[in-house]
Scaffold this motif. Sequence first.
Motif, PDB file in Angstrom:
ATOM      1  N   LEU A  32      82.764  72.478  56.998  1.00  0.00           N
ATOM      2  CA  LEU A  32      82.270  71.102  56.915  1.00  0.00           C
ATOM      3  C   LEU A  32      81.426  70.746  58.134  1.00  0.00           C
ATOM      4  CD1 LEU A  32      85.384  69.240  55.474  1.00  0.00           C
ATOM      5  CD2 LEU A  32      83.265  69.823  54.303  1.00  0.00           C
ATOM      6  N   GLY A  33      81.851  71.197  59.299  1.00  0.00           N
ATOM      7  CA  GLY A  33      81.082  70.938  60.513  1.00  0.00           C
ATOM      8  C   GLY A  33      79.723  71.610  60.474  1.00  0.00           C
ATOM      9  N   ALA A  34      79.658  72.832  59.962  1.00  0.00           N
ATOM     10  CA  ALA A  34      78.378  73.528  59.847  1.00  0.00           C
ATOM     11  C   ALA A  34      77.452  72.814  58.858  1.00  0.00           C
ATOM     12  CB  ALA A  34      78.604  74.970  59.419  1.00  0.00           C
ATOM     13  N   ALA A  35      78.020  72.257  57.802  1.00  0.00           N
ATOM     14  CA  ALA A  35      77.209  71.498  56.845  1.00  0.00           C
ATOM     15  C   ALA A  35      76.624  70.247  57.496  1.00  0.00           C
ATOM     16  CB  ALA A  35      78.050  71.129  55.622  1.00  0.00           C
ATOM     17  N   VAL A  36      77.416  69.583  58.319  1.00  0.00           N
ATOM     18  CA  VAL A  36      76.930  68.399  59.027  1.00  0.00           C
ATOM     19  C   VAL A  36      75.839  68.789  60.026  1.00  0.00           C
ATOM     20  CG1 VAL A  36      77.591  66.593  60.674  1.00  0.00           C
ATOM     21  CG2 VAL A  36      79.046  67.077  58.704  1.00  0.00           C
ATOM     22  N   ILE A  37      76.049  69.870  60.750  1.00  0.00           N
ATOM     23  CA  ILE A  37      75.048  70.354  61.708  1.00  0.00           C
ATOM     24  C   ILE A  37      73.759  70.719  60.981  1.00  0.00           C
ATOM     25  CG2 ILE A  37      74.496  72.217  63.328  1.00  0.00           C
ATOM     26  CD1 ILE A  37      76.401  70.196  64.503  1.00  0.00           C
ATOM     27  N   ARG A  38      73.874  71.295  59.796  1.00  0.00           N
ATOM     28  CA  ARG A  38      72.670  71.652  59.029  1.00  0.00           C
ATOM     29  C   ARG A  38      71.878  70.416  58.656  1.00  0.00           C
ATOM     30  NH1 ARG A  38      70.678  72.823  53.693  1.00  0.00           N
ATOM     31  NH2 ARG A  38      69.124  74.473  53.903  1.00  0.00           N
ATOM     32  N   VAL A  39      72.565  69.372  58.228  1.00  0.00           N
ATOM     33  CA  VAL A  39      71.872  68.120  57.894  1.00  0.00           C
ATOM     34  C   VAL A  39      71.166  67.560  59.123  1.00  0.00           C
ATOM     35  CG1 VAL A  39      72.220  65.725  57.174  1.00  0.00           C
ATOM     36  CG2 VAL A  39      73.374  67.569  55.947  1.00  0.00           C
ATOM     37  N   VAL A  40      71.832  67.605  60.262  1.00  0.00           N
ATOM     38  CA  VAL A  40      71.224  67.124  61.508  1.00  0.00           C
ATOM     39  C   VAL A  40      70.010  67.976  61.866  1.00  0.00           C
ATOM     40  CG1 VAL A  40      71.611  66.862  63.992  1.00  0.00           C
ATOM     41  CG2 VAL A  40      73.356  66.109  62.381  1.00  0.00           C
ATOM     42  N   PHE A  41      70.126  69.296  61.744  1.00  0.00           N
ATOM     43  CA  PHE A  41      69.010  70.182  62.059  1.00  0.00           C
ATOM     44  C   PHE A  41      67.822  69.947  61.119  1.00  0.00           C
ATOM     45  CE2 PHE A  41      71.223  73.970  64.384  1.00  0.00           C
ATOM     46  CZ  PHE A  41      71.509  73.122  65.440  1.00  0.00           C
ATOM     47  N   ILE A  42      68.095  69.693  59.850  1.00  0.00           N
ATOM     48  CA  ILE A  42      67.018  69.427  58.893  1.00  0.00           C
ATOM     49  C   ILE A  42      66.293  68.141  59.276  1.00  0.00           C
ATOM     50  CG2 ILE A  42      66.535  68.753  56.510  1.00  0.00           C
ATOM     51  CD1 ILE A  42      68.671  70.789  55.653  1.00  0.00           C
ATOM     52  N   VAL A  86      64.570  71.234  63.167  1.00  0.00           N
ATOM     53  CA  VAL A  86      64.957  72.491  63.815  1.00  0.00           C
ATOM     54  C   VAL A  86      65.235  73.574  62.774  1.00  0.00           C
ATOM     55  CG1 VAL A  86      66.671  73.566  65.331  1.00  0.00           C
ATOM     56  CG2 VAL A  86      65.901  71.234  65.768  1.00  0.00           C
ATOM     57  N   ASP A  87      65.693  73.181  61.606  1.00  0.00           N
ATOM     58  CA  ASP A  87      66.084  74.143  60.567  1.00  0.00           C
ATOM     59  C   ASP A  87      64.922  75.053  60.168  1.00  0.00           C
ATOM     60  OD1 ASP A  87      68.170  74.985  58.540  1.00  0.00           O
ATOM     61  OD2 ASP A  87      66.523  74.402  57.207  1.00  0.00           O
ATOM     62  N   GLU A  88      63.726  74.527  60.156  1.00  0.00           N
ATOM     63  CA  GLU A  88      62.554  75.309  59.744  1.00  0.00           C
ATOM     64  C   GLU A  88      62.215  76.399  60.748  1.00  0.00           C
ATOM     65  OE1 GLU A  88      59.776  72.195  59.558  1.00  0.00           O
ATOM     66  OE2 GLU A  88      60.676  71.290  57.779  1.00  0.00           O
ATOM     67  N   MET A  89      62.629  76.237  62.003  1.00  0.00           N
ATOM     68  CA  MET A  89      62.295  77.204  63.043  1.00  0.00           C
ATOM     69  C   MET A  89      63.349  78.299  63.216  1.00  0.00           C
ATOM     70  SD  MET A  89      60.662  74.734  65.947  1.00  0.00           S
ATOM     71  CE  MET A  89      62.049  73.615  66.030  1.00  0.00           C
ATOM     72  N   PRO A 149      65.241  81.621  62.656  1.00  0.00           N
ATOM     73  CA  PRO A 149      64.835  82.879  62.016  1.00  0.00           C
ATOM     74  C   PRO A 149      65.821  83.360  60.952  1.00  0.00           C
ATOM     75  CG  PRO A 149      65.604  83.283  64.253  1.00  0.00           C
ATOM     76  CD  PRO A 149      65.603  81.794  64.048  1.00  0.00           C
ATOM     77  N   TRP A 150      67.110  83.323  61.253  1.00  0.00           N
ATOM     78  CA  TRP A 150      68.144  83.766  60.310  1.00  0.00           C
ATOM     79  C   TRP A 150      69.135  82.632  60.110  1.00  0.00           C
ATOM     80  CZ3 TRP A 150      68.410  88.349  64.016  1.00  0.00           C
ATOM     81  CH2 TRP A 150      67.429  89.264  63.691  1.00  0.00           C
ATOM     82  N   ARG A 151      68.841  81.779  59.164  1.00  0.00           N
ATOM     83  CA  ARG A 151      69.642  80.565  58.970  1.00  0.00           C
ATOM     84  C   ARG A 151      71.089  80.875  58.613  1.00  0.00           C
ATOM     85  NH1 ARG A 151      64.990  77.813  55.468  1.00  0.00           N
ATOM     86  NH2 ARG A 151      63.633  77.267  57.206  1.00  0.00           N
ATOM     87  N   LEU A 152      71.301  81.833  57.727  1.00  0.00           N
ATOM     88  CA  LEU A 152      72.668  82.156  57.313  1.00  0.00           C
ATOM     89  C   LEU A 152      73.508  82.599  58.503  1.00  0.00           C
ATOM     90  CD1 LEU A 152      74.758  82.501  55.083  1.00  0.00           C
ATOM     91  CD2 LEU A 152      73.892  84.813  54.743  1.00  0.00           C
ATOM     92  N   LEU A 153      72.958  83.448  59.341  1.00  0.00           N
ATOM     93  CA  LEU A 153      73.679  83.911  60.523  1.00  0.00           C
ATOM     94  C   LEU A 153      73.951  82.763  61.490  1.00  0.00           C
ATOM     95  CD1 LEU A 153      74.849  86.259  62.157  1.00  0.00           C
ATOM     96  CD2 LEU A 153      72.581  86.550  63.173  1.00  0.00           C
ATOM     97  N   VAL A 154      72.971  81.912  61.690  1.00  0.00           N
ATOM     98  CA  VAL A 154      73.132  80.776  62.605  1.00  0.00           C
ATOM     99  C   VAL A 154      74.236  79.844  62.115  1.00  0.00           C
ATOM    100  CG1 VAL A 154      72.023  78.692  63.501  1.00  0.00           C
ATOM    101  CG2 VAL A 154      70.792  80.866  63.501  1.00  0.00           C
ATOM    102  N   TYR A 155      74.196  79.474  60.860  1.00  0.00           N
ATOM    103  CA  TYR A 155      75.202  78.538  60.350  1.00  0.00           C
ATOM    104  C   TYR A 155      76.580  79.174  60.228  1.00  0.00           C
ATOM    105  CZ  TYR A 155      71.340  75.376  59.622  1.00  0.00           C
ATOM    106  OH  TYR A 155      70.263  74.564  59.831  1.00  0.00           O
ATOM    107  N   THR A 156      76.645  80.482  60.000  1.00  0.00           N
ATOM    108  CA  THR A 156      77.934  81.165  60.006  1.00  0.00           C
ATOM    109  C   THR A 156      78.536  81.144  61.409  1.00  0.00           C
ATOM    110  OG1 THR A 156      77.226  82.607  58.206  1.00  0.00           O
ATOM    111  CG2 THR A 156      79.093  83.345  59.507  1.00  0.00           C
ATOM    112  N   CYS A 157      77.699  81.375  62.408  1.00  0.00           N
ATOM    113  CA  CYS A 157      78.176  81.321  63.795  1.00  0.00           C
ATOM    114  C   CYS A 157      78.599  79.909  64.188  1.00  0.00           C
ATOM    115  CB  CYS A 157      77.103  81.834  64.744  1.00  0.00           C
ATOM    116  SG  CYS A 157      76.825  83.599  64.605  1.00  0.00           S
ATOM    117  N   VAL A 158      77.860  78.902  63.727  1.00  0.00           N
ATOM    118  CA  VAL A 158      78.224  77.512  64.013  1.00  0.00           C
ATOM    119  C   VAL A 158      79.582  77.192  63.386  1.00  0.00           C
ATOM    120  CG1 VAL A 158      77.618  75.104  63.530  1.00  0.00           C
ATOM    121  CG2 VAL A 158      75.880  76.679  64.338  1.00  0.00           C
ATOM    122  N   ALA A 159      79.791  77.607  62.151  1.00  0.00           N
ATOM    123  CA  ALA A 159      81.075  77.366  61.493  1.00  0.00           C
ATOM    124  C   ALA A 159      82.211  78.079  62.218  1.00  0.00           C
ATOM    125  CB  ALA A 159      81.016  77.820  60.036  1.00  0.00           C
TER     126      ALA A 159
END
Length: 67
Positions: A24-34, A38-41, A43-53
């Motif tokens: 849930l925290g990674a989902a919130v961070i993704r919304v903030v990044f969008i 920042v989300d567009e920049m 390189p590997w979104r899946l890896l970044v959000y997995t690490c954030v979670a």
Amino acid sequence: MSPTLPLFGAYFPSWLACAGVGVLGAAVIRVVFIRLGVDEMLPWRLLVYTCVATIIGLAMSLAVFGR
């Protein structure tokens, strides 16, 4: 034996609660990044959000359960 949490009449392992909060925290961070653009920049979104979670889940485990 891992600590358990009584939820809805059943006992859930604490790591499951931490994992749920991490996702849930990674989902919130993704919304903030969008919204910040920042989300567009990333390189590997899946890896970044997995690490954030993972970071959020481990931080919750450390803060709430002390391990």
